[in-house]
Design a protein around this motif. Structure first.
Motif, mmCIF file in Angstrom:
data_model
loop_
_atom_site.group_PDB
_atom_site.id
_atom_site.type_symbol
_atom_site.label_atom_id
_atom_site.label_comp_id
_atom_site.label_asym_id
_atom_site.label_seq_id
_atom_site.Cartn_x
_atom_site.Cartn_y
_atom_site.Cartn_z
ATOM 1 N N GLU A 211 0.966 -1.396 -0.086
ATOM 2 C CA GLU A 211 0.222 0.000 -0.086
ATOM 3 C C GLU A 211 0.889 1.223 -0.033
ATOM 4 O O GLU A 211 1.590 1.563 1.055
ATOM 5 C CB GLU A 211 -0.984 0.109 1.262
ATOM 6 N N LYS A 212 0.989 1.876 -1.105
ATOM 7 C CA LYS A 212 1.840 2.862 -1.208
ATOM 8 C C LYS A 212 3.302 2.359 -1.186
ATOM 9 O O LYS A 212 3.716 1.308 -1.923
ATOM 10 C CB LYS A 212 1.737 4.259 -0.381
ATOM 11 N N LYS A 213 4.134 2.825 -0.287
ATOM 12 C CA LYS A 213 5.573 2.227 -0.224
ATOM 13 C C LYS A 213 5.640 1.320 0.962
ATOM 14 O O LYS A 213 6.710 0.920 1.380
ATOM 15 C CB LYS A 213 6.430 3.315 -0.133
#
Length: 221
Positions: A211-213
């Motif tokens: 999730e994102k980074k």
């Protein structure tokens, strides 16, 4: 057998559109070079000065050529990232560049799309594969259900994922080391390296998603 892949317009069009777009960008950059060299604060002054030093019409030719080559390189990268999915009564095959992931019918319990990722679940609930693509979710669903596979609307184990932290106590040392290496790859936008490390983690019985980074995991066994 049903095959899901990018449209012919995308698969073949990139070899025309990308070089043309690159050439146009190079031409525009060549036109802007003279003005940029007057801006002392602008970076890469040497590169733009080089363009302005080339006599015309060769300066324009070089700008177009460099842009077109950059476009071809981008098309090569794009093509290598494209994935096709073959679904048949006997099994499922995912193909990307020189990699092929095959699973027999008896191995696959269900499939679902998690954002841009196609996920196949095994009979024991483990993730057989999780690969990113731009393939249509609706087409993937039709392909799997058309061949008699179960298609899920969402990940049935989504609630079991937890955010990975350095030296997670419930993970073996080698898995934590892989997560650490993968974090570095993600921070450097090395997508293929991150994907390969995720496959190695999965082989050790741990599912991983992003999730994102941030990395999330669930232990499967």
């Amino acid at each position: 057998m049903t095959t899901v892949q990018e449209t012919a317009a995308v698969r073949y069009g990139i070899w025309v559109a990308c070089p043309l777009a690159g050439a146009a960008a190079g031409w525009g950059l060549g036109l802007a070079a003279t003005g940029i060299t007057t801006l002392g604060w602008f970076p890469f002054q040497g590169v733009f000065q080089l363009f302005t030093d080339i006599p015309q019409p060769w300066g324009t030719v070089v700008s177009l050529g460099v842009g077109a080559v950059a476009g071809v390189v981008f098309a090569l990268f794009w093509a290598s990232e494209m994935m096709s999915v073959e679904v048949s009564a006997g099994g499922v095959a995912l193909r990307r560049d020189d990699k092929t992931f095959r699973f027999g019918r008896d191995e696959v319990e269900s499939a679902f799309a998690d954002g841009r990722q196609l996920v196949l679940l095994g009979r024991d609930g483990s993730e057989l594969v999780r690969e990113t693509s731009d393939l249509s979710r609706a087409e993937l669903e039709r392909a799997f259900t058309g061949q008699g596979y179960r298609w899920r609307d969402a990940d049935p184990f989504a609630a079991e994922f937890r955010m990975w932290v350095e030296h997670a106590p419930d993970l073996p040392a080698d898995v934590n080391a892989l997560f650490t290496a993968r974090r570095k790859a993600i921070s450097k936008y090395e997508t293929e390296e991150a994907a390969e490390l995720a496959r190695e983690i999965r082989k050790r019985g741990v599912a991983v998603r992003d999730e994102k980074k941030r990395q999330y995991y669930r232990r499967e066994r």
